[in-house]
Design an enzyme around this catalytic site. Structure first.
Site, PDB file in Angstrom:
ATOM      1  N   LYS A  17       0.834  -1.210   0.000  1.00  0.00           N
ATOM      2  CA  LYS A  17       0.000   0.000   0.000  1.00  0.00           C
ATOM      3  C   LYS A  17       0.868   1.259   0.000  1.00  0.00           C
ATOM      4  O   LYS A  17       0.588   2.209  -0.726  1.00  0.00           O
ATOM      5  CB  LYS A  17      -0.934   0.031   1.228  1.00  0.00           C
ATOM      6  CG  LYS A  17      -1.848  -1.181   1.335  1.00  0.00           C
ATOM      7  CD  LYS A  17      -2.756  -1.096   2.543  1.00  0.00           C
ATOM      8  CE  LYS A  17      -2.030  -0.985   3.871  1.00  0.00           C
ATOM      9  NZ  LYS A  17      -1.165  -2.141   4.200  1.00  0.00           N
ATOM     10  N   ARG A  92      -9.344   1.161   9.450  1.00  0.00           N
ATOM     11  CA  ARG A  92      -8.928  -0.206   9.769  1.00  0.00           C
ATOM     12  C   ARG A  92      -9.973  -0.937  10.604  1.00  0.00           C
ATOM     13  O   ARG A  92      -9.773  -2.111  10.922  1.00  0.00           O
ATOM     14  CB  ARG A  92      -7.638  -0.152  10.572  1.00  0.00           C
ATOM     15  CG  ARG A  92      -6.374  -0.460   9.745  1.00  0.00           C
ATOM     16  CD  ARG A  92      -5.211  -0.184  10.660  1.00  0.00           C
ATOM     17  NE  ARG A  92      -4.046  -0.955  10.434  1.00  0.00           N
ATOM     18  CZ  ARG A  92      -2.948  -0.452   9.849  1.00  0.00           C
ATOM     19  NH1 ARG A  92      -2.923   0.748   9.347  1.00  0.00           N
ATOM     20  NH2 ARG A  92      -1.877  -1.196   9.758  1.00  0.00           N
ATOM     21  N   ARG A 131      11.754  -5.541   4.340  1.00  0.00           N
ATOM     22  CA  ARG A 131      11.464  -4.105   4.140  1.00  0.00           C
ATOM     23  C   ARG A 131      12.504  -3.211   4.826  1.00  0.00           C
ATOM     24  O   ARG A 131      12.818  -3.405   5.994  1.00  0.00           O
ATOM     25  CB  ARG A 131      10.068  -3.783   4.684  1.00  0.00           C
ATOM     26  CG  ARG A 131       9.786  -2.277   4.733  1.00  0.00           C
ATOM     27  CD  ARG A 131       8.328  -1.963   4.758  1.00  0.00           C
ATOM     28  NE  ARG A 131       7.637  -2.411   5.948  1.00  0.00           N
ATOM     29  CZ  ARG A 131       6.322  -2.303   6.137  1.00  0.00           C
ATOM     30  NH1 ARG A 131       5.571  -1.755   5.191  1.00  0.00           N
ATOM     31  NH2 ARG A 131       5.769  -2.729   7.240  1.00  0.00           N
ATOM     32  N   ARG A 164      11.678  -1.570  10.333  1.00  0.00           N
ATOM     33  CA  ARG A 164      10.687  -1.204  11.352  1.00  0.00           C
ATOM     34  C   ARG A 164      10.691  -2.234  12.469  1.00  0.00           C
ATOM     35  O   ARG A 164      10.699  -3.437  12.192  1.00  0.00           O
ATOM     36  CB  ARG A 164       9.298  -1.117  10.706  1.00  0.00           C
ATOM     37  CG  ARG A 164       9.073   0.215  10.012  1.00  0.00           C
ATOM     38  CD  ARG A 164       7.806   0.237   9.215  1.00  0.00           C
ATOM     39  NE  ARG A 164       6.616  -0.272   9.892  1.00  0.00           N
ATOM     40  CZ  ARG A 164       5.403  -0.259   9.366  1.00  0.00           C
ATOM     41  NH1 ARG A 164       5.229   0.274   8.171  1.00  0.00           N
ATOM     42  NH2 ARG A 164       4.374  -0.739  10.016  1.00  0.00           N
ATOM     43  N   ARG A 175      -0.004  -8.391  13.905  1.00  0.00           N
ATOM     44  CA  ARG A 175      -0.587  -7.410  12.971  1.00  0.00           C
ATOM     45  C   ARG A 175      -1.494  -8.100  11.948  1.00  0.00           C
ATOM     46  O   ARG A 175      -2.539  -7.563  11.577  1.00  0.00           O
ATOM     47  CB  ARG A 175       0.532  -6.629  12.268  1.00  0.00           C
ATOM     48  CG  ARG A 175       1.252  -5.686  13.245  1.00  0.00           C
ATOM     49  CD  ARG A 175       2.602  -5.245  12.718  1.00  0.00           C
ATOM     50  NE  ARG A 175       2.500  -4.458  11.522  1.00  0.00           N
ATOM     51  CZ  ARG A 175       3.453  -4.376  10.595  1.00  0.00           C
ATOM     52  NH1 ARG A 175       4.571  -5.047  10.734  1.00  0.00           N
ATOM     53  NH2 ARG A 175       3.286  -3.607   9.552  1.00  0.00           N
TER      54      ARG A 175
END
Ligand code: ADP
Ligand code: AMP
Length: 226
Positions: A17, A92, A131, A164, A175
């Site tokens: 996203k 969300r 990431r 992160r 998550r």
């Protein structure tokens, strides 16, 4: 040129996203509103909001609806949001979606355009494990699929790349559970409203971007109109 539409990129963590929001926002001339980025910025600056949400982000759970919608409402009152925006990571939960409907109506916007990103859990884990994000400009890399030229350094501005803390596997599991329980039902909510589009986000960045272009109709050259 007025766009006057809220665009929502809906999908699990690691679906792409942020990567696609940055591309689409640039292409369409719209602000990219990432609630996750807003919280990380507040944490980095040590604001009262940042102090409150830091342990919540670290755990992988969701921040309370009131805190999120209050922050979004404030952001939408800024001038750059007058003609549309792309949400990444918001709403969300169903209460957030309902509050957003009211907020959009109060600002004279119609129904949002919602694009659901679908990707297999295996790919999500791989993408999140690889990431790396630039601490200066926020560019997103992946050590497996889209590495920087020099490890740890942003190609664009030379900024330091970091991973992160919530991309550790144990937090990723939390998550993804939060996504399945609290966020996935939004797809049905928006399908019923007749505003849901779905993209296969397991494909390459270019292929996903082309699919989004086809939905958004704002490829380069048409002035960013939807
Ligand atoms: P999200 O914002 O949905 O959490 P990101 O845009 O940050 O996801 O992407 C997560 C990771 O996956 C990043 O490392 C990014 O470089 C990588 N990525 C994004 N889109 C793709 C894609 N289509 N194919 C492979 N890797 C991707
Ligand atoms: P993201 O950058 O979108 O992956 O978000 C990182 C974290 O910020 C999430 O795991 C949540 O803790 C928090 N967060 C971001 N957006 C929201 C939201 N709309 N509602 C609740 N929590 C959020």
């Amino acid at each position: 040129m007025a766009l006057n539409r809220a665009v929502i990129f809906l999908g699990p963590p690691g679906a792409g996203k942020g990567t696609q929001s940055k591309l689409a926002a640039q292409r369409c001339g719209l602000p990219h509103l990432s609630t996750g980025d807003m919280f990380r910025d507040a944490i980095a600056r040590g604001t009262p909001l940042g102090k409150k949400v830091q342990p919540i982000l670290a755990s992988g759970e969701l921040v309370s609806d009131d805190l999120v919608t209050g922050m979004v409402e404030e952001r939408l009152s800024q001038r750059d949001c007058a003609h549309g925006f792309i949400f990444d990571g918001f709403p969300r939960t169903l209460p957030q979606a309902r509050q957003l409907d009211e907020l959009l109506a109060s600002k004279g916007f119609g129904k949002p355009l919602v694009i659901e990103f679908c990707v297999s859990p295996e790919k999500l884990f791989r993408r999140l494990a690889g990431r790396w994000t630039c601490t200066v400009g926020g560019e997103i890399y992946n050590e497996f699929d889209a590495p920087p030229k020099v490890p740890g350094v942003c190609d664009g501005d030379g900024g330091k790349l970091v991973q992160r803390p919530d991309d550790r596997p144990e937090v990723v599991r939390e998550r993804l559970t939060a996504y399945e329980r609290q966020t996935k039902p939004l797809a049905e909510y928006y399908r019923r409203l007749g505003v849901l589009e779905v993209v296969d986000a397991g494909k390459s960045v270019d292929e996903v971007s082309r699919a989004l272009n086809a939905i958004l109709h704002c490829a380069e050259g048409n002035n960013g109109r939807l």
